[in-house]
Structure formats: structure tokens, C-alpha cells
Write an enzyme that holds these catalytic residues in place. Structure first.
Site, short mmCIF file in Angstrom:
data_model
loop_
_atom_site.label_atom_id
_atom_site.label_comp_id
_atom_site.label_asym_id
_atom_site.label_seq_id
_atom_site.Cartn_x
_atom_site.Cartn_y
_atom_site.Cartn_z
N ALA A 3 6.29 -9.79 -2.58
CA ALA A 3 7.08 -10.23 -1.45
C ALA A 3 6.83 -11.56 -0.91
O ALA A 3 5.67 -11.67 -0.69
CB ALA A 3 7.35 -8.79 -0.46
N GLY A 53 4.48 -6.50 -4.26
CA GLY A 53 6.04 -6.17 -4.65
C GLY A 53 6.28 -6.48 -5.89
O GLY A 53 6.97 -6.03 -6.74
N GLU A 110 5.02 -3.78 -8.15
CA GLU A 110 5.81 -2.79 -7.69
C GLU A 110 7.12 -2.73 -8.42
O GLU A 110 7.70 -1.91 -8.90
CB GLU A 110 5.82 -2.63 -6.07
CG GLU A 110 4.48 -2.13 -5.44
CD GLU A 110 4.69 -2.20 -4.22
OE1 GLU A 110 5.08 -3.35 -3.55
OE2 GLU A 110 4.27 -1.55 -3.39
N GLU A 135 -2.14 -6.51 -0.74
CA GLU A 135 -1.28 -6.43 0.69
C GLU A 135 -2.40 -6.35 1.68
O GLU A 135 -2.22 -6.74 2.70
CB GLU A 135 -0.32 -5.28 0.98
CG GLU A 135 0.83 -5.50 0.14
CD GLU A 135 1.01 -5.00 -1.64
OE1 GLU A 135 -0.13 -4.78 -1.81
OE2 GLU A 135 2.12 -4.57 -1.95
#
Ligand code: HXC
Length: 258
Positions: free
Chosen positions: A65, A109, A112, A132
Site C-alpha cells: 500500500a 498489500g 496480499e 508492515e
């Protein structure tokens, strides 16, 4: 919708969606996720498309992200806007198969997102990670849940707690990816797998996607019953008659999605 952060090509029956934020290692920001969801919805609604390939660049599938977009947000901001929930729901709602073709970094992300696809083909340069924890946060799109189901508790803990990266061979060994191919051949191999899928009956393909995904949501007993009932129901299709007749007549099946 005109896209600025992704590139979409429809080739034969395959929608090839390429994440395209080269200056940010394809980090997932609002614009990219909105465009990705729009492209996936269009692919789902386009009768010509029978399989989707999602990829990034040779250097990065996606490095997570967008940290610059998230850095100033408060708990109230992310909770109120339900950061990433609507987009992940839209990605999971796609009923056509999605192959993730991963080269380079698939982090946070990005890892993911790859796991939200139906399977992952990666290049020998791929690096997966849930780093993260280095940012003072945790995974939030499946890195502690899907990853644990895919590769087991010990490795998922290791990845999430240390933030280390996993190379392609380890990813294949532990079942995160279905196959490794040379980086230069990644798209060719992913498109070839997609073409094979595109030749099947679309009804069966969508049913199988639903069946395998159900195995993550239910008990084995319920899952097996669901599988058997769907298997039974496929005998209501013309494609079942055609597929079995073609086998007996020693010819290629001509599926009509009926
Ligand atoms: C924003 C990013 C970014 C990211 C890279 N960039 N990753 N920008 N968000 N996630 C940007 C860098 O700031 C830089 O731009 C450019 O991309 C190139 O990156 P470099 O770091 O210079 O490249 P390199 O040294 O090769 O290192 C590559 C890398 C590193 C290992 C991928 O960039 C990295 O560690 N990125 C962060 C990975 C990460 O922590 N991901 C998790 C994010 S959180 P500028 O303009 O600065 O030069 C997350 C939460 C998901 O994903 C939860 C969902 C609910």
C-alpha cells in the site's frame, strides 16, 4: 474510465491488467485501486474475457500500500473510510479466474493482492514479504490470515514478525506460488495458463473457483458436501454432455457455456 495507473490489454479471451506506477514500485494508492476495481469489473462483464492475468513490472508486482498516502492518516480516518475494505470486496467478487503473474517485489498489500488472485505464477526474481511491522503496523489485507492458511503458522509468523522477504524457490516450496518461470517468460507463461483456462466451459470454471475458495471458509464435511452438490449440478449443463461425448469420440470438446 481512462486509466493512468494501470494498463489493460484484451488479447483473445484474456484481460491482461498491468499495474503501472513505475516511480512508486506500483504502490497501491486510491487511484490505482479504483482503476483496478473498474478494470476487473469490466473484465467480469465482458463476455469475450474468460480469464484475467494481473501483473506488475519486472522490478515490482507491487511494493505494498502507498506509505506516502497512509502516513498522515489517523485511526479515525482509516476506520471511518474503512481503508481498503470496499476494494478488497470488489476484487474478491470477481467470478472469473485471476492469475497473478509476479516478478520482483510483492510486499505488504502487494503480496496480499497477489494472494487475493486465484493462483500465483512468479518469476525467479520474485520476492514476497509482509514487512508492515517495520512501519509500526501490521498486514491488513490477508497477510496474517490468507498467508497463514497458504504457508502455515510458522512461516507466516516468521514473515509477519521479522518482515523478511521470501525468494521464489521458498515461495514455491511452501505452496505460496504454483510455479516459477524465468523472468523473461513470465507473461508468456501466465498467458499460456490463462489460454488453457479460457478453453474450458466458463460455467465449470466459475464453479470450480467458487468450490476451491469455499474450502477456506467452511469445515471439510460441509465443503465436501458443497463440492459434491455443485459437481451434481454441472450435469445439468450442455457442456457436461459435450465434454464427455468429446472424450468418447476422441475429439476436442467444443464448449458453449451452456
Ligand atoms: C510508497 C513506495 C513504496 C510504498 C516503494 N516506494 N515502495 N512509495 N509506498 N509501499 C517508492 C519509494 O519511496 C521510491 O520513491 C521508489 O518507490 C523506489 O523505491 P526505493 O526504496 O528507492 O527502491 P529500492 O531501494 O530498490 O527498494 C525497493 C523496496 C523498498 C524494497 C521495495 O522501496 C521498500 O521497502 N518499500 C516499502 C515496502 C513496504 O514496507 N511495503 C508495505 C507497505 S504497508 P521516491 O520518490 O521516494 O524515490 C502495506 C499495508 C497493507 O502494504 C495493509 C492493507 C490494509
Amino acid at each position: 474510465m481512462a486509466y493512468e495507473t494501470i494498463i489493460v490489454e484484451i488479447e483473445d479471451h484474456i484481460a491482461l491488467i498491468k499495474l503501472n506506477r513505475p516511480d512508486a514500485m506500483n504502490a497501491l494508492n486510491d487511484q490505482l485501486l479504483t482503476e483496478l476495481c473498474d478494470a476487473l469489473k469490466s473484465a467480469q462483464n465482458n463476455d469475450k474475457v474468460r480469464c484475467i492475468v494481473l501483473t506488475g513490472s519486472e522490478k515490482a508486482f507491487a511494493a505494498g500500500a502507498d506509505i506516502k498516502m497512509m502516513s498522515s492518516k489517523s485511526f479515525v480516518d482509516v476506520f471511518t473510510e474503512d481503508l481498503f475494505t470496499p476494494e478488497s470486496e470488489q476484487i474478491l467478487a470477481v467470478r472469473k479466474p485471476i492469475i497473478a503473474a509476479v516478478s520482483g517485489y510483492a510486499l505488504g498489500g502487494g503480496c496480499e493482492l497477489a494472494m487475493m488472485c486465484d493462483f500465483i505464477i512468479c518469476s525467479d526474481t520474485a520476492k514476497f514479504g509482509q514487512p508492515e511491522i517495520n512501519l509500526g503496523v501490521s498486514a491488513g489485507l490477508g497477510g496474517t490470515q490468507r498467508l497463514t492458511r497458504f504457508i502455515g503458522k510458522s512461516k507466516a509468523m516468521d514473515m509477519n514478525l521479522t518482515g523478511r522477504f521470501m525468494e521464489a524457490d521458498e515461495a514455491e516450496r511452501c505452496g505460496l506460488v504454483s510455479r516459477i518461470v524465468p523472468a523473461k517468460k513470465l507473461i508468456e507463461e501466465a498467458m499460456s495458463a490463462a489460454t488453457k483456462i479460457a478453453e474450458k466451459s466458463m460455467i465449470t470454471t466459475m464453479a470450480v473457483k467458487e468450490m476451491v475458495n469455499r474450502s477456506y471458509e467452511t469445515t471439510l464435511r460441509e465443503g465436501l458436501l458443497f463440492e459434491r452438490r455443485v459437481f451434481h449440478s454441472l450435469f445439468a449443463t450442455e457442456d457436461q454432455k459435450e465434454g464427455m461425448a468429446a472424450f468418447m469420440e476422441k475429439r476436442e470438446a467444443q464448449f458453449r457455456d451452456k
